[in-house]
Design a protein around this motif. Structure first.
Motif, PDB file in Angstrom:
ATOM      1  N   LEU A  98      23.424 -47.302  27.303  1.00  0.00           N
ATOM      2  CA  LEU A  98      24.167 -46.287  28.050  1.00  0.00           C
ATOM      3  C   LEU A  98      25.442 -46.846  28.665  1.00  0.00           C
ATOM      4  O   LEU A  98      26.315 -46.084  29.074  1.00  0.00           O
ATOM      5  N   THR A  99      25.560 -48.181  28.717  1.00  0.00           N
ATOM      6  CA  THR A  99      26.748 -48.777  29.335  1.00  0.00           C
ATOM      7  C   THR A  99      28.005 -48.536  28.520  1.00  0.00           C
ATOM      8  O   THR A  99      29.115 -48.660  29.047  1.00  0.00           O
ATOM      9  N   ASN A 100      27.858 -48.198  27.255  1.00  0.00           N
ATOM     10  CA  ASN A 100      29.031 -47.954  26.404  1.00  0.00           C
ATOM     11  C   ASN A 100      29.527 -46.520  26.475  1.00  0.00           C
ATOM     12  O   ASN A 100      30.523 -46.192  25.825  1.00  0.00           O
ATOM     13  N   LEU A 101      28.860 -45.662  27.240  1.00  0.00           N
ATOM     14  CA  LEU A 101      29.260 -44.255  27.310  1.00  0.00           C
ATOM     15  C   LEU A 101      30.433 -44.067  28.257  1.00  0.00           C
ATOM     16  O   LEU A 101      30.578 -44.782  29.257  1.00  0.00           O
ATOM     17  N   THR A 102      31.255 -43.076  27.932  1.00  0.00           N
ATOM     18  CA  THR A 102      32.310 -42.686  28.857  1.00  0.00           C
ATOM     19  C   THR A 102      31.695 -41.878  30.003  1.00  0.00           C
ATOM     20  O   THR A 102      30.522 -41.485  29.951  1.00  0.00           O
ATOM     21  N   LYS A 103      32.480 -41.627  31.032  1.00  0.00           N
ATOM     22  CA  LYS A 103      31.963 -40.875  32.184  1.00  0.00           C
ATOM     23  C   LYS A 103      31.569 -39.466  31.774  1.00  0.00           C
ATOM     24  O   LYS A 103      30.548 -38.940  32.236  1.00  0.00           O
ATOM     25  N   ALA A 174      11.843 -26.617  39.177  1.00  0.00           N
ATOM     26  CA  ALA A 174      10.747 -27.342  38.529  1.00  0.00           C
ATOM     27  C   ALA A 174      11.270 -28.710  38.117  1.00  0.00           C
ATOM     28  O   ALA A 174      12.330 -28.809  37.492  1.00  0.00           O
ATOM     29  N   VAL A 175      10.545 -29.756  38.482  1.00  0.00           N
ATOM     30  CA  VAL A 175      10.907 -31.131  38.127  1.00  0.00           C
ATOM     31  C   VAL A 175       9.715 -31.758  37.418  1.00  0.00           C
ATOM     32  O   VAL A 175       8.619 -31.828  37.988  1.00  0.00           O
ATOM     33  N   TYR A 176       9.920 -32.194  36.167  1.00  0.00           N
ATOM     34  CA  TYR A 176       8.840 -32.771  35.371  1.00  0.00           C
ATOM     35  C   TYR A 176       9.196 -34.198  34.955  1.00  0.00           C
ATOM     36  O   TYR A 176      10.336 -34.476  34.561  1.00  0.00           O
ATOM     37  N   GLN A 177       8.205 -35.065  35.005  1.00  0.00           N
ATOM     38  CA  GLN A 177       8.413 -36.459  34.601  1.00  0.00           C
ATOM     39  C   GLN A 177       8.218 -36.591  33.095  1.00  0.00           C
ATOM     40  O   GLN A 177       7.282 -36.027  32.520  1.00  0.00           O
ATOM     41  N   VAL A 178       9.112 -37.338  32.440  1.00  0.00           N
ATOM     42  CA  VAL A 178       9.006 -37.626  31.008  1.00  0.00           C
ATOM     43  C   VAL A 178       8.963 -39.137  30.811  1.00  0.00           C
ATOM     44  O   VAL A 178       9.409 -39.908  31.660  1.00  0.00           O
ATOM     45  N   ASP A 179       8.439 -39.559  29.654  1.00  0.00           N
ATOM     46  CA  ASP A 179       8.216 -40.985  29.405  1.00  0.00           C
ATOM     47  C   ASP A 179       9.423 -41.692  28.815  1.00  0.00           C
ATOM     48  O   ASP A 179       9.469 -42.921  28.807  1.00  0.00           O
ATOM     49  N   LYS A 180      10.390 -40.933  28.289  1.00  0.00           N
ATOM     50  CA  LYS A 180      11.543 -41.552  27.639  1.00  0.00           C
ATOM     51  C   LYS A 180      12.835 -40.869  28.083  1.00  0.00           C
ATOM     52  O   LYS A 180      12.821 -39.719  28.530  1.00  0.00           O
ATOM     53  N   VAL A 181      13.952 -41.587  27.922  1.00  0.00           N
ATOM     54  CA  VAL A 181      15.272 -41.008  28.171  1.00  0.00           C
ATOM     55  C   VAL A 181      15.622 -40.113  26.987  1.00  0.00           C
ATOM     56  O   VAL A 181      15.492 -40.521  25.827  1.00  0.00           O
ATOM     57  N   LEU A 182      16.045 -38.899  27.271  1.00  0.00           N
ATOM     58  CA  LEU A 182      16.409 -37.953  26.214  1.00  0.00           C
ATOM     59  C   LEU A 182      17.831 -38.257  25.747  1.00  0.00           C
ATOM     60  O   LEU A 182      18.791 -38.060  26.486  1.00  0.00           O
ATOM     61  N   LEU A 183      17.959 -38.743  24.521  1.00  0.00           N
ATOM     62  CA  LEU A 183      19.260 -39.114  23.960  1.00  0.00           C
ATOM     63  C   LEU A 183      19.710 -38.019  22.992  1.00  0.00           C
ATOM     64  O   LEU A 183      19.030 -37.756  21.994  1.00  0.00           O
ATOM     65  N   PRO A 184      20.842 -37.378  23.239  1.00  0.00           N
ATOM     66  CA  PRO A 184      21.284 -36.268  22.381  1.00  0.00           C
ATOM     67  C   PRO A 184      22.008 -36.747  21.131  1.00  0.00           C
ATOM     68  O   PRO A 184      22.751 -37.731  21.146  1.00  0.00           O
ATOM     69  N   GLN A 185      21.795 -36.026  20.041  1.00  0.00           N
ATOM     70  CA  GLN A 185      22.523 -36.320  18.798  1.00  0.00           C
ATOM     71  C   GLN A 185      24.005 -36.009  18.943  1.00  0.00           C
ATOM     72  O   GLN A 185      24.829 -36.584  18.225  1.00  0.00           O
ATOM     73  N   ALA A 186      24.361 -35.114  19.852  1.00  0.00           N
ATOM     74  CA  ALA A 186      25.768 -34.779  20.046  1.00  0.00           C
ATOM     75  C   ALA A 186      26.581 -35.980  20.507  1.00  0.00           C
ATOM     76  O   ALA A 186      27.803 -36.012  20.331  1.00  0.00           O
ATOM     77  N   ILE A 187      25.933 -36.993  21.085  1.00  0.00           N
ATOM     78  CA  ILE A 187      26.618 -38.216  21.528  1.00  0.00           C
ATOM     79  C   ILE A 187      26.371 -39.372  20.559  1.00  0.00           C
ATOM     80  O   ILE A 187      27.298 -40.065  20.153  1.00  0.00           O
ATOM     81  N   PHE A 188      25.107 -39.556  20.165  1.00  0.00           N
ATOM     82  CA  PHE A 188      24.732 -40.745  19.398  1.00  0.00           C
ATOM     83  C   PHE A 188      24.630 -40.502  17.901  1.00  0.00           C
ATOM     84  O   PHE A 188      24.389 -41.439  17.139  1.00  0.00           O
ATOM     85  N   GLY A 189      24.841 -39.263  17.471  1.00  0.00           N
ATOM     86  CA  GLY A 189      24.761 -38.972  16.051  1.00  0.00           C
ATOM     87  C   GLY A 189      23.319 -38.898  15.576  1.00  0.00           C
ATOM     88  O   GLY A 189      22.372 -38.894  16.354  1.00  0.00           O
ATOM     89  N   VAL A 190      23.168 -38.869  14.251  1.00  0.00           N
ATOM     90  CA  VAL A 190      21.831 -38.791  13.657  1.00  0.00           C
ATOM     91  C   VAL A 190      21.187 -40.171  13.723  1.00  0.00           C
ATOM     92  O   VAL A 190      21.807 -41.168  13.347  1.00  0.00           O
ATOM     93  N   PRO A 191      19.967 -40.266  14.212  1.00  0.00           N
ATOM     94  CA  PRO A 191      19.328 -41.584  14.308  1.00  0.00           C
ATOM     95  C   PRO A 191      19.081 -42.177  12.932  1.00  0.00           C
ATOM     96  O   PRO A 191      18.842 -41.446  11.960  1.00  0.00           O
ATOM     97  N   PRO A 192      19.143 -43.501  12.801  1.00  0.00           N
ATOM     98  CA  PRO A 192      18.889 -44.127  11.504  1.00  0.00           C
ATOM     99  C   PRO A 192      17.446 -43.932  11.094  1.00  0.00           C
ATOM    100  O   PRO A 192      16.553 -43.829  11.950  1.00  0.00           O
ATOM    101  N   PRO A 193      17.181 -43.862   9.787  1.00  0.00           N
ATOM    102  CA  PRO A 193      15.786 -43.700   9.345  1.00  0.00           C
ATOM    103  C   PRO A 193      14.970 -44.920   9.703  1.00  0.00           C
ATOM    104  O   PRO A 193      15.490 -46.036   9.775  1.00  0.00           O
ATOM    105  N   PRO A 194      13.689 -44.752   9.956  1.00  0.00           N
ATOM    106  CA  PRO A 194      12.846 -45.905  10.292  1.00  0.00           C
ATOM    107  C   PRO A 194      12.747 -46.879   9.130  1.00  0.00           C
ATOM    108  O   PRO A 194      12.805 -46.481   7.957  1.00  0.00           O
ATOM    109  N   SER A 195      12.641 -48.149   9.437  1.00  0.00           N
ATOM    110  CA  SER A 195      12.528 -49.174   8.399  1.00  0.00           C
ATOM    111  C   SER A 195      11.228 -48.964   7.629  1.00  0.00           C
ATOM    112  O   SER A 195      10.172 -48.720   8.225  1.00  0.00           O
TER     113      SER A 195
END
Length: 259
Positions: A98-103, A174-195
């Protein structure tokens, strides 16, 4: 005499008209009660006490998204639903950083963790039929929900997680706890296929071959070849002895003729 008569008539008129006015006036309708004001919820205080959600809260404060959420929660009729990752979810996040993201990208990522409406846990069963669901970030920042036997799964493209607990669920927030950070494709693109998983090495073939099955052991081979060697030696001896005997007879015959 005229004065008392007029006075009596006036009293009678007043007495007769009073009930009529009372009947026509009727009971007064009560004024409508004012709508109860929604209880003010301070999101900063809530996320400070619950959690630990310090990393997410610090991002909300630094980008001023906390003000956007606070206004939506307390000044609108729709309310607000927030999915909050714990600090461990951020510390375990390696790629993409996340450190590489713009504001602006960071702000959109935080808005991506909220829906501009209040949803109780039971509402997600119907909401899952509306996939993809628009988030507070708008545009192509959408989430997909799956409701299975009371468990609510959330997919952002990069992250597949679930609601692990309810931190606060009272209208309008309503505030719900989740186990992971939700990363959007609109910023990071399509995730690479699993090895691909490497195929397991084939087990060694322990079945004996035809050659190894037919060939006798070394000890047996020597013992098997020994009789053949003795037989051939015996035959050669008999042949040589017969030739020698024939030559002797020929020599003796020649000597007899000479003599």
């Amino acid at each position: 005499m005229k004065l008392p008569v007029i006075l009596v008539i006036t009293i009678l008129v007043l007495i007769g008209s009073s009930p009529a006015k009372a009947r026509t006036a009727g009971p007064l309708s009560p004024s409508p009660a004012p709508a109860p004001a929604s209880e003010y919820l301070n999101l900063t205080d809530l996320l400070t006490v619950a959690g630990p959600f310090h990393t997410f809260l610090n991002y909300l404060i630094s980008t001023k998204v906390i003000d956007t959420f606070q206004n939506q929660a307390n000044n609108t009729q729709q309310g607000l639903t927030i999915f909050v990752p714990k600090d461990k979810a951020f510390s375990s996040l390696k790629k993409p950083p996340l450190t590489n993201l713009t504001k602006e990208q960071l702000k959109s990522l935080l808005l991506f963790h909220a829906l501009p409406k209040y949803y109780a846990l039971a509402d997600f069963e119907n909401l899952s039929r509306s996939n993809p669901v628009n988030t507070y970030a708008g545009g192509s920042y959408t989430l997909n929900f799956t409701y299975t036997s009371g468990t609510i799964h959330i997919s952002s493209g990069w992250a597949d997680t679930k609601i692990s607990s309810s931190v606060h669920s009272t209208v309008p927030v309503a505030v719900y706890q989740v186990d992971k950070v939700l990363l959007p494709q609109a910023i990071f693109g399509v995730p690479p296929p699993p090895s691909p998983t490497p195929a397991p090495a084939p087990a060694p073939d322990t079945t004996p071959t035809s050659d190894s099955a037919s060939s006798p052991p070394s000890g047996d081979a020597s013992s098997a070849s020994s009789p053949k060697s003795e037989s051939s030696t015996s035959s050669s001896y008999r042949v040589n002895f017969g030739i020698l005997s024939y030559l002797v007879l020929v020599v003796l015959g020649a000597l007899v003729l000479i003599l």
